[in-house]
Design a protein around this motif. Sequence first.
Motif, PDB file in Angstrom:
ATOM      1  N   ASP A 176      28.984   4.499 -57.823  1.00 19.37           N
ATOM      2  CA  ASP A 176      28.343   5.793 -57.632  1.00 19.37           C
ATOM      3  C   ASP A 176      29.095   6.864 -58.406  1.00 19.37           C
ATOM      4  O   ASP A 176      30.220   7.227 -58.057  1.00 19.37           O
ATOM      5  CB  ASP A 176      28.324   6.137 -56.141  1.00 19.37           C
ATOM      6  CG  ASP A 176      27.615   7.464 -55.865  1.00 19.37           C
ATOM      7  OD1 ASP A 176      27.023   8.029 -56.806  1.00 19.37           O
ATOM      8  OD2 ASP A 176      27.667   7.926 -54.710  1.00 19.37           O
ATOM      9  N   SER A 217      27.732   9.934 -58.970  1.00 17.73           N
ATOM     10  CA  SER A 217      27.052  11.206 -58.721  1.00 17.73           C
ATOM     11  C   SER A 217      28.031  12.335 -58.427  1.00 17.73           C
ATOM     12  O   SER A 217      27.773  13.498 -58.765  1.00 17.73           O
ATOM     13  CB  SER A 217      26.063  11.058 -57.551  1.00 17.73           C
ATOM     14  OG  SER A 217      26.732  10.644 -56.362  1.00 17.73           O
ATOM     15  N   HIS A 218      29.180  12.021 -57.796  1.00 15.91           N
ATOM     16  CA  HIS A 218      30.162  13.049 -57.483  1.00 15.91           C
ATOM     17  C   HIS A 218      31.276  13.117 -58.520  1.00 15.91           C
ATOM     18  O   HIS A 218      32.137  13.992 -58.448  1.00 15.91           O
ATOM     19  CB  HIS A 218      30.768  12.805 -56.100  1.00 15.91           C
ATOM     20  CG  HIS A 218      29.788  12.983 -54.982  1.00 15.91           C
ATOM     21  ND1 HIS A 218      29.323  14.228 -54.588  1.00 15.91           N
ATOM     22  CD2 HIS A 218      29.172  12.075 -54.184  1.00 15.91           C
ATOM     23  CE1 HIS A 218      28.475  14.074 -53.581  1.00 15.91           C
ATOM     24  NE2 HIS A 218      28.360  12.786 -53.325  1.00 15.91           N
ATOM     25  N   ASP A 228      38.040  11.422 -50.340  1.00 14.69           N
ATOM     26  CA  ASP A 228      37.204  12.482 -50.890  1.00 14.69           C
ATOM     27  C   ASP A 228      36.164  12.802 -49.823  1.00 14.69           C
ATOM     28  O   ASP A 228      35.333  11.951 -49.482  1.00 14.69           O
ATOM     29  CB  ASP A 228      36.539  12.007 -52.186  1.00 14.69           C
ATOM     30  CG  ASP A 228      35.644  13.074 -52.820  1.00 14.69           C
ATOM     31  OD1 ASP A 228      35.401  14.118 -52.190  1.00 14.69           O
ATOM     32  OD2 ASP A 228      35.184  12.846 -53.959  1.00 14.69           O
ATOM     33  N   ARG A 230      33.550  14.362 -49.819  1.00 10.29           N
ATOM     34  CA  ARG A 230      32.153  14.346 -50.252  1.00 10.29           C
ATOM     35  C   ARG A 230      31.526  12.971 -50.058  1.00 10.29           C
ATOM     36  O   ARG A 230      30.303  12.831 -50.077  1.00 10.29           O
ATOM     37  CB  ARG A 230      32.057  14.750 -51.732  1.00 10.29           C
ATOM     38  CG  ARG A 230      32.546  16.162 -52.024  1.00 10.29           C
ATOM     39  CD  ARG A 230      32.632  16.423 -53.514  1.00 10.29           C
ATOM     40  NE  ARG A 230      33.600  15.536 -54.162  1.00 10.29           N
ATOM     41  CZ  ARG A 230      33.890  15.580 -55.465  1.00 10.29           C
ATOM     42  NH1 ARG A 230      33.268  16.460 -56.246  1.00 10.29           N
ATOM     43  NH2 ARG A 230      34.771  14.759 -55.975  1.00 10.29           N
ATOM     44  N   ARG A 231      32.367  11.946 -49.861  1.00 14.11           N
ATOM     45  CA  ARG A 231      31.862  10.579 -49.674  1.00 14.11           C
ATOM     46  C   ARG A 231      32.884   9.781 -48.879  1.00 14.11           C
ATOM     47  O   ARG A 231      33.566   8.901 -49.407  1.00 14.11           O
ATOM     48  CB  ARG A 231      31.570   9.927 -51.032  1.00 14.11           C
ATOM     49  CG  ARG A 231      32.620  10.162 -52.082  1.00 14.11           C
ATOM     50  CD  ARG A 231      32.086   9.923 -53.488  1.00 14.11           C
ATOM     51  NE  ARG A 231      33.080  10.254 -54.473  1.00 14.11           N
ATOM     52  CZ  ARG A 231      33.954   9.378 -54.980  1.00 14.11           C
ATOM     53  NH1 ARG A 231      33.927   8.125 -54.599  1.00 14.11           N
ATOM     54  NH2 ARG A 231      34.833   9.757 -55.875  1.00 14.11           N
ATOM     55  N   ASP A 261      32.475   7.539 -46.743  1.00 18.81           N
ATOM     56  CA  ASP A 261      32.202   6.115 -46.558  1.00 18.81           C
ATOM     57  C   ASP A 261      32.901   5.248 -47.598  1.00 18.81           C
ATOM     58  O   ASP A 261      33.122   4.054 -47.375  1.00 18.81           O
ATOM     59  CB  ASP A 261      30.695   5.848 -46.571  1.00 18.81           C
ATOM     60  CG  ASP A 261      30.009   6.382 -47.809  1.00 18.81           C
ATOM     61  OD1 ASP A 261      30.523   7.349 -48.413  1.00 18.81           O
ATOM     62  OD2 ASP A 261      28.952   5.848 -48.175  1.00 18.81           O
ATOM     63  N   ASP A 262      33.293   5.835 -48.731  1.00 19.85           N
ATOM     64  CA  ASP A 262      33.971   5.061 -49.766  1.00 19.85           C
ATOM     65  C   ASP A 262      35.363   4.609 -49.343  1.00 19.85           C
ATOM     66  O   ASP A 262      35.927   3.685 -49.943  1.00 19.85           O
ATOM     67  CB  ASP A 262      34.088   5.871 -51.059  1.00 19.85           C
ATOM     68  CG  ASP A 262      32.773   5.946 -51.817  1.00 19.85           C
ATOM     69  OD1 ASP A 262      31.793   5.342 -51.338  1.00 19.85           O
ATOM     70  OD2 ASP A 262      32.723   6.607 -52.869  1.00 19.85           O
TER      71      ASP A 262
END
Length: 213
Positions: A77, A79-80, A134, A136-137, A139-140
């Motif tokens: 991903d 996107s960020h 991070d 912003r995500r 779940d990573d």
Amino acid sequence: MDSAPFPTPGRHSVTADATAPGAAGSEDVATRPPLPVKMVIAGGFGVGKTTTVASISEIEPLTTEASITSVAAGVDDLSHTPQKTTTTVAMDFGCVTLDPTLKLYLFGTPGQERFGFMWDDLMEGALGGLVIVDTRRLDDCYAAVDYFEHRDIPFAVAVNAFDGQLEHDLQDIRWALDVRENVPVTVFDARERGSVRDALLVVLEHALARATS
């Protein structure tokens, strides 16, 4: 990769009497090399692990960066992290002498789950780990948190404050990650040497507290 176990800080500590002027062995203490301690820097894809190691390492850090291909871009991903063009495919390595008695050897893990088979080797002999997050995500980073928890390895969560901004309260982040109350959760900037040092000291203090409790 061969990895000899690293001794636990404090195992070779010397009492104040032994280091007093004129005390037997004081000259040996003064010339003794710093104690080597292995620490792992973990977390999801693009959270700042390579930057963390590079910011504090006193040597030119070893990196295994590879260009992100169109195939990888379809899996990871971006996107960020639209500006990210490379990714770690094996590990990062650096070291820093915290004081004359202690030297940290830092091993950064690859963030993608498909490289998870390397983690056991990288963790061999490690005192503990720093899991970079991070917000912003979140779940990573679940995989990294689960890894340390299931193997009962001391770790701390460090929220990388991108652009100096913290979008969520640390207690809310602790709740979202479902980490135990005794696991330190802190905030740092992966680009700042002093901030990285402080985050590593949190892990070190947590690991020592567990070892002596």
